[in-house]
Motif scaffolding. Structure first.
Motif, PDB file in Angstrom:
ATOM      1  N   PRO A  25       4.622   2.180   7.438  1.00 15.67           N
ATOM      2  CA  PRO A  25       3.941   3.361   6.885  1.00 15.67           C
ATOM      3  C   PRO A  25       2.446   3.417   7.166  1.00 15.67           C
ATOM      4  N   LEU A  26       1.776   2.275   7.063  1.00 12.95           N
ATOM      5  CA  LEU A  26       0.318   2.271   7.202  1.00 12.95           C
ATOM      6  C   LEU A  26      -0.141   2.097   8.642  1.00 12.95           C
ATOM      7  N   ASP A  53      19.238 -21.910  -0.573  1.00 10.37           N
ATOM      8  CA  ASP A  53      17.786 -22.101  -0.563  1.00 10.37           C
ATOM      9  C   ASP A  53      17.144 -21.499   0.684  1.00 10.37           C
ATOM     10  N   THR A  54      17.873 -20.610   1.355  1.00 11.41           N
ATOM     11  CA  THR A  54      17.327 -19.991   2.565  1.00 11.41           C
ATOM     12  C   THR A  54      16.135 -19.112   2.202  1.00 11.41           C
ATOM     13  N   PRO A  55      15.013 -19.272   2.880  1.00 10.18           N
ATOM     14  CA  PRO A  55      13.846 -18.442   2.557  1.00 10.18           C
ATOM     15  C   PRO A  55      14.089 -16.987   2.922  1.00 10.18           C
ATOM     16  N   PRO A  56      13.373 -16.077   2.299  1.00  9.97           N
ATOM     17  CA  PRO A  56      13.527 -14.654   2.635  1.00  9.97           C
ATOM     18  C   PRO A  56      13.224 -14.408   4.106  1.00  9.97           C
ATOM     19  N   PRO A  57      13.861 -13.421   4.695  1.00  8.64           N
ATOM     20  CA  PRO A  57      13.568 -13.081   6.095  1.00  8.64           C
ATOM     21  C   PRO A  57      12.258 -12.298   6.181  1.00  8.64           C
ATOM     22  N   PHE A  58      11.150 -13.029   6.049  1.00  6.44           N
ATOM     23  CA  PHE A  58       9.830 -12.395   6.040  1.00  6.44           C
ATOM     24  C   PHE A  58       9.581 -11.574   7.304  1.00  6.44           C
ATOM     25  N   TRP A  59      10.256 -11.948   8.372  1.00  8.17           N
ATOM     26  CA  TRP A  59      10.063 -11.294   9.667  1.00  8.17           C
ATOM     27  C   TRP A  59      10.667  -9.895   9.728  1.00  8.17           C
ATOM     28  N   ALA A  60      11.475  -9.525   8.763  1.00  2.00           N
ATOM     29  CA  ALA A  60      12.251  -8.282   8.864  1.00  2.00           C
ATOM     30  C   ALA A  60      11.660  -7.126   8.076  1.00  2.00           C
ATOM     31  N   PHE A  61      10.515  -7.331   7.408  1.00  6.43           N
ATOM     32  CA  PHE A  61       9.967  -6.303   6.529  1.00  6.43           C
ATOM     33  C   PHE A  61       8.452  -6.210   6.680  1.00  6.43           C
ATOM     34  N   PRO A  62       7.889  -5.023   6.442  1.00  5.21           N
ATOM     35  CA  PRO A  62       6.437  -4.834   6.559  1.00  5.21           C
ATOM     36  C   PRO A  62       5.735  -5.165   5.241  1.00  5.21           C
ATOM     37  N   TRP A  63       5.221  -6.369   5.110  1.00  2.00           N
ATOM     38  CA  TRP A  63       4.578  -6.808   3.874  1.00  2.00           C
ATOM     39  C   TRP A  63       3.195  -6.183   3.728  1.00  2.00           C
ATOM     40  N   ALA A  64       2.775  -6.032   2.491  1.00  2.00           N
ATOM     41  CA  ALA A  64       1.535  -5.301   2.206  1.00  2.00           C
ATOM     42  C   ALA A  64       0.319  -5.945   2.864  1.00  2.00           C
ATOM     43  N   GLY A  65       0.184  -7.255   2.741  1.00  2.00           N
ATOM     44  CA  GLY A  65      -0.980  -7.919   3.310  1.00  2.00           C
ATOM     45  C   GLY A  65      -1.071  -7.751   4.812  1.00  2.00           C
ATOM     46  N   GLY A  66       0.073  -7.843   5.482  1.00  2.00           N
ATOM     47  CA  GLY A  66       0.083  -7.668   6.925  1.00  2.00           C
ATOM     48  C   GLY A  66      -0.230  -6.247   7.343  1.00  2.00           C
ATOM     49  N   TYR A 199      -6.761  -0.918   0.617  1.00  2.00           N
ATOM     50  CA  TYR A 199      -5.787   0.027   1.139  1.00  2.00           C
ATOM     51  C   TYR A 199      -4.664   0.217   0.117  1.00  2.00           C
ATOM     52  N   GLU A 200      -4.128   1.432   0.045  1.00  2.76           N
ATOM     53  CA  GLU A 200      -2.919   1.698  -0.727  1.00  2.76           C
ATOM     54  C   GLU A 200      -1.746   1.603   0.251  1.00  2.76           C
ATOM     55  N   VAL A 201      -0.936   0.573   0.100  1.00  9.12           N
ATOM     56  CA  VAL A 201       0.067   0.260   1.115  1.00  9.12           C
ATOM     57  C   VAL A 201       1.483   0.541   0.608  1.00  9.12           C
ATOM     58  N   PRO A 202       2.229   1.424   1.261  1.00  6.28           N
ATOM     59  CA  PRO A 202       3.650   1.603   0.927  1.00  6.28           C
ATOM     60  C   PRO A 202       4.426   0.327   1.265  1.00  6.28           C
ATOM     61  N   VAL A 203       5.284  -0.105   0.349  1.00  5.70           N
ATOM     62  CA  VAL A 203       6.022  -1.356   0.531  1.00  5.70           C
ATOM     63  C   VAL A 203       7.491  -1.151   0.198  1.00  5.70           C
ATOM     64  N   VAL A 204       8.282  -2.192   0.464  1.00  6.62           N
ATOM     65  CA  VAL A 204       9.704  -2.175   0.137  1.00  6.62           C
ATOM     66  C   VAL A 204       9.851  -2.449  -1.355  1.00  6.62           C
ATOM     67  N   ALA A 206      12.320  -2.939  -3.269  1.00  6.40           N
ATOM     68  CA  ALA A 206      13.263  -3.985  -3.654  1.00  6.40           C
ATOM     69  C   ALA A 206      12.629  -5.374  -3.597  1.00  6.40           C
ATOM     70  N   LEU A 207      11.580  -5.516  -2.808  1.00  2.00           N
ATOM     71  CA  LEU A 207      10.898  -6.808  -2.692  1.00  2.00           C
ATOM     72  C   LEU A 207       9.685  -6.911  -3.603  1.00  2.00           C
ATOM     73  N   GLU A 208       9.046  -5.796  -3.894  1.00  4.66           N
ATOM     74  CA  GLU A 208       7.770  -5.820  -4.611  1.00  4.66           C
ATOM     75  C   GLU A 208       7.829  -5.200  -6.011  1.00  4.66           C
ATOM     76  N   ASP A 209       8.952  -4.595  -6.385  1.00  7.74           N
ATOM     77  CA  ASP A 209       9.096  -3.933  -7.689  1.00  7.74           C
ATOM     78  C   ASP A 209       8.124  -2.769  -7.853  1.00  7.74           C
ATOM     79  N   THR A 210       7.663  -2.226  -6.761  1.00  3.93           N
ATOM     80  CA  THR A 210       6.795  -1.054  -6.767  1.00  3.93           C
ATOM     81  C   THR A 210       6.845  -0.433  -5.388  1.00  3.93           C
ATOM     82  N   ALA A 211       6.503   0.843  -5.286  1.00  6.37           N
ATOM     83  CA  ALA A 211       6.552   1.519  -3.992  1.00  6.37           C
ATOM     84  C   ALA A 211       5.236   1.426  -3.226  1.00  6.37           C
ATOM     85  N   VAL A 212       4.135   1.144  -3.928  1.00  5.83           N
ATOM     86  CA  VAL A 212       2.815   1.067  -3.311  1.00  5.83           C
ATOM     87  C   VAL A 212       2.049  -0.099  -3.919  1.00  5.83           C
ATOM     88  N   LYS A 213       1.384  -0.872  -3.073  1.00  8.23           N
ATOM     89  CA  LYS A 213       0.558  -1.972  -3.569  1.00  8.23           C
ATOM     90  C   LYS A 213      -0.872  -1.817  -3.039  1.00  8.23           C
TER      91      LYS A 213
END
Length: 225
Positions: A25-26, A53-66, A199-204, A206-213
């Motif tokens: 989005p950003l 104990d598999t870690p989340p697939p961080f590579w598959a989603f656009p995280w706010a900080g990135g 920045y106001e960042v649109p996020v997933v 389901a991962l962040e419990d909010t639509a914008v961070k």
């Protein structure tokens, strides 16, 4: 399924099956292979691997900080144009690709998840930029001599923060510009950083419990003497 247990071809096949090419989005300038459903993909990976104990697939989603860091890099190319850049915990490679598009002379994207390394290569090719993806754990070093070290959303848990902060401090102490994108994670030591932009960042949701961070790009300051 664990990324390091697969062949390169199998990793690419898995990524193709689980993702589609889209934009964040950003940062619409960058196209990435991203997953549509966060929790479902994580569950499929856990089921395939037989591990809980598999870690989340961080590579598959656009995280706010990135996203915020990539936006800042593209809007301020003078920060890294012509310079050697390291993107730490690169995930999808969004920040690394933005650095390459902004004119960095050389970009290394580091992530210990082998699926991330594979997807970074795919995403760099989609955007027609040169990015070297590395699975090496670089947190005991000082950033491979990079003139700019970028880190999006790396302070999300205490053990990670405990390793990342000293590494970033060593890079800063030898003269590197260290930029961090962070959406208010608990373990970011704000006293060590100067805020550059918000920045106001649109996020997933389901991962962040909010639509914008609300997300800040920080510059690491010298350690107080």
């Amino acid at each position: 399924m664990h990324g390091d247990e697969l062949s390169t071809a199998a990793r690419i096949d898995f990524i193709h099956a689980q993702t589609a090419v889209t934009t964040t989005p950003l940062v619409p300038e960058v196209r990435l292979r991203l997953a549509a459903e966060a929790i479902e993909l994580w569950e499929r990976i856990e089921h395939s691997s037989g591990r809980s104990d598999t870690p989340p697939p961080f590579w598959a989603f656009p995280w706010a900080g990135g996203q915020a860091l990539a936006r800042h890099v593209l809007d301020h190319p003078e920060l890294l144009a012509g310079r050697r850049v390291l993107d730490l915990a690169s995930g999808s490679g969004l920040v690394a690709i933005a650095a390459a598009l902004a004119g960095a002379a050389d970009v290394v994207a580091s992530d210990i998840d082998h699926l991330a390394v594979a997807v970074i290569g795919l995403n760099a090719a989609i955007n027609e930029v040169a990015v070297t993806a590395s699975p090496a754990d670089l947190l005991d070093g000082d950033g491979l001599g990079a003139q700019v070290v970028l880190a999006g959303d790396v302070f999300y848990e205490r053990p990670m923060a405990a390793r990342v902060l000293p590494m970033l401090a060593r890079a800063q102490a030898r003269g590197a510009l260290v930029l961090v994108g962070d959406p208010g994670r608990m373990y970011l030591p704000r006293s060590r950083f100067d805020a550059l932009a918000d920045y106001e960042v649109p996020v997933v949701a389901a991962l962040e419990d909010t639509a914008v961070k609300r997300t800040t790009v920080w510059r690491m300051a010298a350690e107080p003497s």
